[in-house]
Design an enzyme around this catalytic site. Structure first.
Site, PDB file in Angstrom:
ATOM      1  N   ARG A  11     -11.447   4.802  -7.257  1.00  0.00           N
ATOM      2  CA  ARG A  11     -10.324   5.294  -7.645  1.00  0.00           C
ATOM      3  C   ARG A  11      -8.913   4.872  -7.470  1.00  0.00           C
ATOM      4  NH1 ARG A  11      -5.472   7.938  -6.408  1.00  0.00           N
ATOM      5  NH2 ARG A  11      -6.383   8.133  -4.206  1.00  0.00           N
ATOM      6  N   ASP A  12      -8.462   4.918  -6.158  1.00  0.00           N
ATOM      7  CA  ASP A  12      -7.009   4.315  -5.701  1.00  0.00           C
ATOM      8  C   ASP A  12      -7.046   2.888  -6.083  1.00  0.00           C
ATOM      9  OD1 ASP A  12      -4.477   4.876  -5.076  1.00  0.00           O
ATOM     10  OD2 ASP A  12      -4.947   4.942  -2.981  1.00  0.00           O
ATOM     11  N   HIS A 204      -4.456   7.508   5.399  1.00  0.00           N
ATOM     12  CA  HIS A 204      -4.602   6.590   4.063  1.00  0.00           C
ATOM     13  C   HIS A 204      -3.205   5.756   4.047  1.00  0.00           C
ATOM     14  CE1 HIS A 204      -5.405   6.568  -0.473  1.00  0.00           C
ATOM     15  NE2 HIS A 204      -4.304   6.157  -0.357  1.00  0.00           N
ATOM     16  N   HIS A 206      -1.711   1.822   2.727  1.00  0.00           N
ATOM     17  CA  HIS A 206      -1.694   0.691   1.916  1.00  0.00           C
ATOM     18  C   HIS A 206      -0.984  -0.367   2.850  1.00  0.00           C
ATOM     19  CE1 HIS A 206      -2.335   2.653  -1.981  1.00  0.00           C
ATOM     20  NE2 HIS A 206      -2.492   3.640  -1.197  1.00  0.00           N
ATOM     21  N   CYS A 237       0.724  -0.601  -5.750  1.00  0.00           N
ATOM     22  CA  CYS A 237       1.931   0.339  -5.668  1.00  0.00           C
ATOM     23  C   CYS A 237       2.328   0.600  -7.004  1.00  0.00           C
ATOM     24  CB  CYS A 237       2.594   0.221  -4.387  1.00  0.00           C
ATOM     25  SG  CYS A 237       3.549   1.393  -4.376  1.00  0.00           S
ATOM     26  N   ASN A 246      -4.450  -0.713  -1.083  1.00  0.00           N
ATOM     27  CA  ASN A 246      -5.074  -0.044   0.133  1.00  0.00           C
ATOM     28  C   ASN A 246      -5.584  -1.259   1.184  1.00  0.00           C
ATOM     29  OD1 ASN A 246      -5.575   2.944  -0.613  1.00  0.00           O
ATOM     30  ND2 ASN A 246      -5.879   1.690  -2.601  1.00  0.00           N
TER      31      ASN A 246
HETATM   32 ZN    ZN Z   1      -3.259   5.511  -2.191  1.00  0.00          ZN
END
Ligand code: ZN
Length: 300
Positions: A11-12, A204, A206, A237, A246
């Site tokens: 996803r991310d 979470h 990055h 980002c 991430n």
């Molecule tokens: Zn994220």
């Protein structure tokens, strides 16, 4: 509760990657991650396809995966329509998220954080009625691209209310990768002090400015029990072109393994997934352990 690693690469990671994978490639990625021992996988998101084109096929991905017993396949939603789609796709968990600052959330979700929080509290019973857990994550909890430093008191007010509202987990996200470990320690310690241990807190990070893994360590020492990471360090980002993504799942697992923190993840298998994904995406990934390899404490 032990420490859990939550894979967010499908996803991310993929939503911010310049390369586009087909639904079949995404299914293969999710299945490889599950085979490597990941027990929680954020598999897709149910947002408007115009907003996030890379996630437009999340229904097909959920329909395509072979569900392994003991693995939780979650989906991200940002509004009521997204929650409906996630439930229809039979996700195992719903993840909700909004930006903690006024400008970030107005820009991304066109409403104030307060209105967004209220809307999510109204959606919570719908998720609970489906018999599945619901996580609420606060984006830009450590720094905002428009407002700079974020007042920790503001974050705590939402954390406290989210716990009271009955969310199953609360996530604190450094969406733009600006946090440093002392700040992470302070915020997680304060969150623990505010809500105790009744609601697990997820971290979470990055790695945009190379502090991601140091921040994960600080969060671990300060009471976080769930750690998001993306295989290969995929992603980027949206507010920093060319920025890294991430923290890499295999880098995190390497660190946790070495510290004696059990994750149930097979590091060598995970490294293979990262290398495979690099081939699928057709460009170099940022993860470091996938390049250096594991360290065998007993020589082969
Ligand atoms: Zn994220």
């Amino acid at each position: 509760m032990g420490i859990q690693v939550q894979e967010v690469g499908p996803r991310d990671g993929l939503q911010n990657d310049p390369a586009r994978l087909s639904a079949a490639q995404k299914v293969a990625l999710v299945e490889r991650l599950a085979a490597a021992g990941l027990r929680r996988i954020e598999t897709g998101s149910f947002v408007h396809p115009r907003a996030v084109p890379a996630m437009a096929d999340s229904e097909a991905v959920f329909a395509g995966i072979h569900r392994r017993p003991g693995v939780s396949y979650s989906g991200l939603a940002l509004n009521g329509r997204g929650v409906e789609r996630a439930l229809a796709a039979t996700v195992d968990e719903v993840h909700l998220s909004f930006g903690i600052t006024e400008s970030f959330n107005q820009k991304n979700q066109r409403q104030s954080p307060e209105d967004n929080f209220r809307a999510f509290c109204e959606l919570l019973p719908k998720v609970k009625a489906a018999g599945i857990p619901c996580t609420l994550t606060f984006s830009v909890a450590f720094g905002c691209p428009f407002e700079g430093q974020v007042d920790p008191g503001r974050v705590m007010s939402f954390v406290e209310r989210a716990a009271e509202a009955g969310f199953d987990e609360i996530g604190l996200a450094d969406t733009i990768g600006v946090a440093v470990p002392s700040q992470v320690s302070a915020l997680f310690t304060r969150a623990r002090g505010t809500i105790g241990t009744r609601v697990p807190i997820a971290a979470h990070f990055h790695n945009t400015r190379s502090t991601g893994l140091a921040n994960a360590y600080a969060a671990l020492e300060s009471g976080a029990t769930i750690f998001d990471a993306a295989v290969g360090g995929t992603g980027g980002c949206p507010f920093a072109p060319n920025a890294t993504g991430n923290i890499a799942t295999e880098d995190l697992v390497y660190m946790l393994d070495g510290m004696g923190v059990a994750t149930g993840i097979d590091l060598e298998a995970l490294i293979e997934v990262a290398r495979w994904l690099e081939g699928q995406l057709g460009h170099r990934l940022e993860g470091m352990v996938m390049k250096a390899g594991p360290f065998r404490t007993v020589p082969a």
